[in-house]
Design a protein around this motif. Sequence first.
Motif, PDB file in Angstrom:
ATOM      1  N   LYS B  99       0.824  -1.205   0.000  1.00 47.39           N
ATOM      2  CA  LYS B  99       0.000   0.000   0.000  1.00 47.39           C
ATOM      3  C   LYS B  99       0.867   1.268   0.000  1.00 47.39           C
ATOM      4  CE  LYS B  99      -4.090  -2.001   0.512  1.00 47.39           C
ATOM      5  NZ  LYS B  99      -3.787  -3.168  -0.274  1.00 47.39           N
ATOM      6  N   SER B 100       2.200   1.087  -0.149  1.00 49.78           N
ATOM      7  CA  SER B 100       3.082   2.248  -0.066  1.00 49.78           C
ATOM      8  C   SER B 100       2.840   3.207  -1.220  1.00 49.78           C
ATOM      9  CB  SER B 100       4.539   1.797  -0.064  1.00 49.78           C
ATOM     10  OG  SER B 100       4.849   1.240  -1.324  1.00 49.78           O
ATOM     11  N   GLY B 172     -12.574 -15.149  -1.425  1.00 51.95           N
ATOM     12  CA  GLY B 172     -11.173 -14.847  -1.116  1.00 51.95           C
ATOM     13  C   GLY B 172     -10.995 -14.192   0.233  1.00 51.95           C
ATOM     14  N   GLU B 173     -12.063 -13.584   0.754  1.00 56.48           N
ATOM     15  CA  GLU B 173     -11.993 -12.933   2.074  1.00 56.48           C
ATOM     16  C   GLU B 173     -12.570 -13.813   3.172  1.00 56.48           C
ATOM     17  OE1 GLU B 173     -14.416  -9.515   1.372  1.00 56.48           O
ATOM     18  OE2 GLU B 173     -12.816  -8.369   0.420  1.00 56.48           O
ATOM     19  N   LYS B 174     -12.986 -15.020   2.859  1.00 54.39           N
ATOM     20  CA  LYS B 174     -13.713 -15.897   3.784  1.00 54.39           C
ATOM     21  C   LYS B 174     -14.934 -15.159   4.349  1.00 54.39           C
ATOM     22  CE  LYS B 174      -9.882 -18.805   5.403  1.00 54.39           C
ATOM     23  NZ  LYS B 174     -10.319 -20.146   5.004  1.00 54.39           N
ATOM     24  N   THR B 247      -8.490 -19.669  -1.349  1.00 55.69           N
ATOM     25  CA  THR B 247      -7.343 -19.360  -2.207  1.00 55.69           C
ATOM     26  C   THR B 247      -7.869 -19.181  -3.627  1.00 55.69           C
ATOM     27  OG1 THR B 247      -6.076 -20.842  -0.811  1.00 55.69           O
ATOM     28  CG2 THR B 247      -5.042 -20.189  -2.875  1.00 55.69           C
ATOM     29  N   PHE B 262       2.766 -19.977   2.252  1.00 56.32           N
ATOM     30  CA  PHE B 262       3.013 -19.119   3.411  1.00 56.32           C
ATOM     31  C   PHE B 262       4.145 -19.711   4.241  1.00 56.32           C
ATOM     32  CE2 PHE B 262      -1.350 -18.629   2.165  1.00 56.32           C
ATOM     33  CZ  PHE B 262      -1.608 -17.277   2.303  1.00 56.32           C
ATOM     34  N   VAL B 263       4.984 -18.849   4.807  1.00 51.29           N
ATOM     35  CA  VAL B 263       5.958 -19.328   5.794  1.00 51.29           C
ATOM     36  C   VAL B 263       5.768 -18.509   7.060  1.00 51.29           C
ATOM     37  CG1 VAL B 263       7.617 -20.060   4.035  1.00 51.29           C
ATOM     38  CG2 VAL B 263       7.880 -17.836   5.101  1.00 51.29           C
ATOM     39  N   LYS B 264       6.051 -19.151   8.183  1.00 53.83           N
ATOM     40  CA  LYS B 264       5.813 -18.499   9.476  1.00 53.83           C
ATOM     41  C   LYS B 264       6.654 -17.232   9.568  1.00 53.83           C
ATOM     42  CE  LYS B 264       4.835 -19.943  14.137  1.00 53.83           C
ATOM     43  NZ  LYS B 264       5.013 -20.955  15.152  1.00 53.83           N
ATOM     44  N   ASN B 265       6.072 -16.194  10.155  1.00 53.58           N
ATOM     45  CA  ASN B 265       6.715 -14.893  10.386  1.00 53.58           C
ATOM     46  C   ASN B 265       6.764 -13.988   9.163  1.00 53.58           C
ATOM     47  OD1 ASN B 265       7.141 -15.403  13.093  1.00 53.58           O
ATOM     48  ND2 ASN B 265       9.049 -16.466  12.684  1.00 53.58           N
ATOM     49  N   ILE B 266       6.107 -14.394   8.085  1.00 55.11           N
ATOM     50  CA  ILE B 266       5.943 -13.470   6.954  1.00 55.11           C
ATOM     51  C   ILE B 266       4.438 -13.244   6.791  1.00 55.11           C
ATOM     52  CG2 ILE B 266       6.212 -13.175   4.449  1.00 55.11           C
ATOM     53  CD1 ILE B 266       8.874 -14.500   4.656  1.00 55.11           C
ATOM     54  N   PRO B 267       4.005 -11.966   6.850  1.00 58.40           N
ATOM     55  CA  PRO B 267       2.561 -11.714   6.954  1.00 58.40           C
ATOM     56  C   PRO B 267       1.744 -11.905   5.684  1.00 58.40           C
ATOM     57  CG  PRO B 267       3.773  -9.640   6.957  1.00 58.40           C
ATOM     58  CD  PRO B 267       4.798 -10.733   6.983  1.00 58.40           C
ATOM     59  N   THR B 268       2.391 -12.136   4.549  1.00 59.16           N
ATOM     60  CA  THR B 268       1.620 -12.340   3.316  1.00 59.16           C
ATOM     61  C   THR B 268       2.089 -13.610   2.624  1.00 59.16           C
ATOM     62  OG1 THR B 268       3.229 -11.075   2.079  1.00 59.16           O
ATOM     63  CG2 THR B 268       1.351  -9.861   2.915  1.00 59.16           C
ATOM     64  N   ASP B 269       1.417 -13.976   1.539  1.00 57.68           N
ATOM     65  CA  ASP B 269       1.857 -15.164   0.803  1.00 57.68           C
ATOM     66  C   ASP B 269       3.193 -14.855   0.124  1.00 57.68           C
ATOM     67  OD1 ASP B 269      -0.243 -13.539  -0.651  1.00 57.68           O
ATOM     68  OD2 ASP B 269       0.699 -14.537  -2.340  1.00 57.68           O
TER      69      ASP B 269
END
Lengths: 213, 366
Positions: B99-100, B172-174, B247, B262-269
Amino acid sequence: MSDMLNIALPKGRLGEKVYAMFEKAGFECPSIKEQNRKLIFENPEKKVRYFWVKPSDVAIYVERGAADIGVCGKDILLEYNPDIYELLDLGIGKCRMAVAAPKGFRDDTTRTLKVATKFSGIASRHYRSVGRDIDIVHLNGSIEIAPILGLTDVIVDIVETGTTLKENNLEVIETVVPISARLIANKASFRFKGEEIEHIVTSFSSYLASEQN
Amino acid sequence: MTQNLTLRPEENAMLSLRALYVSYGYTPFKMTKFEEYDLYVRNKNFLLSDHIITFTDTDGKLMALKPDVTLSIVKNSKDTPDLRHKVYYSENVYRVSGKSGSYREIMQTGLECIGDVDTYCLSEVLTLAVKSLETLSPDSILAVSDLDLVSEAVALTGASYPAQKKLLTCVGEKNRHGIDEILKDEGIDPAAGSLLKALLSVSGTPSEAFAALSSLNLPASMQALTERFAALLRLVPQERVRIDFSTVSDFRYYNGVVFKGFVKNIPTDILSGGQYDKLMQKMGRESKAVGFAVYLDLLEDLNRTRRDYDYDTVVLYNDESDPFTVAQTVETLTQKGERVTAVKKLPQGIFRHTVVVEKSEVKTLV
């Protein structure tokens, strides 16, 4: 992303109401009720950490993974379109996004409509959907005075009771979208803390169902 | 992942992933940084962001710095539906990040399989997606869905095409309550969305999810798609795979299996991919295609450990120091594996030891 479940709560009455729901779901954190200026509260026993943030920032904390879940208004989700899961409509903090204008306002469709709002995204999407040409004046507060001072023709803003509008001689001419608080979750957190998050969703759903009956 | 400490995490990852893809017969695909802007305009919705850096070439053609790799690979591949082209790439792409609102150079690696794409080929790509994630972190999950299955459930609601697009966004948003609202606005009984919502509730390991799916009363069209999906996933390592029908990808371009890693500690895919036969059709190709990209820039978030020291040893010398002794001291220390800087004044930054060279004498300060 720690092993704690990080929950971003909106500061204010809505946040307090929501915390009570988390407490009922078994995620209590007694220190949050202490009268102080702390913003972060933990209950290591329940593996939960709450933090109070500005309501409009909740979605950012959740999207960026600083919070695993949070509660924020649908207005924020519609305006910023964060990449999160919107798990539940909590049915609280109900209000509506509406177009308001001075009493007796008549829309001259031959002219560009001037619109004052904090929610530029929602306003432009709404008018684009009906093919109306508008000029957005982005303001950060006291939106109601814009039409009175001739800055704009109408405003697009959140309306709860309508008292502020009435006192400023304005009236709702159109509802854009109903708003209420939503439980949201970070998409990656949902993968790794899905069980706890699903537990909260189930617990909140049954609480909301019991409230409705 | 065997770490080379002089490389950044994303560079280490890129090396490991290259070795992985080569071992499965993927060949490197090298391309220029520029592409004709027209390619992206025609396929704007396929891109993650429609912001593209453009410039005019010397011949007046409008060019773009690549915001995406897949489109270029497809454009440059031959349309041979009976052959299989397997390529991998490691490229920098240029697009607005998050969003930058500002452009960033993003290191991306990935692979594409184009042409004769069958069940085995799909399973190989899924397996490589799982292995790619394992290369990046011991704690990873590949969320997999079948877009045809989800699209069928969306279509069965009877909603109009614009509403179907909105329904897919809700998936996609559940967002189950959003599904109800859209159907209500369409004048359709929200009960028509119960199958779609039930599908959204199905998640877990393949065995858990297919058991849950079998308990739903699926219509024949969805039953056949479920069986196809199950047959595919049987060929993929199960441990890290989670079925999650939220998904989703744009169904104008994608079809069949879609996935996000996804990997742990990364907030996005950090990994995203799927079958994109529909994109191929839009580009006038008969070939089928599947692939994925790994967003290596996100690895910055994974190892945000502070460096303890900028240097191990600072070698201080002055105008009277013997240059040969200074050079020898630096050489000896670097051979021990230390990070050394020889300077006349103490530098800013943190270091463990200071060695002073006075004329030909070397003194270690404690």
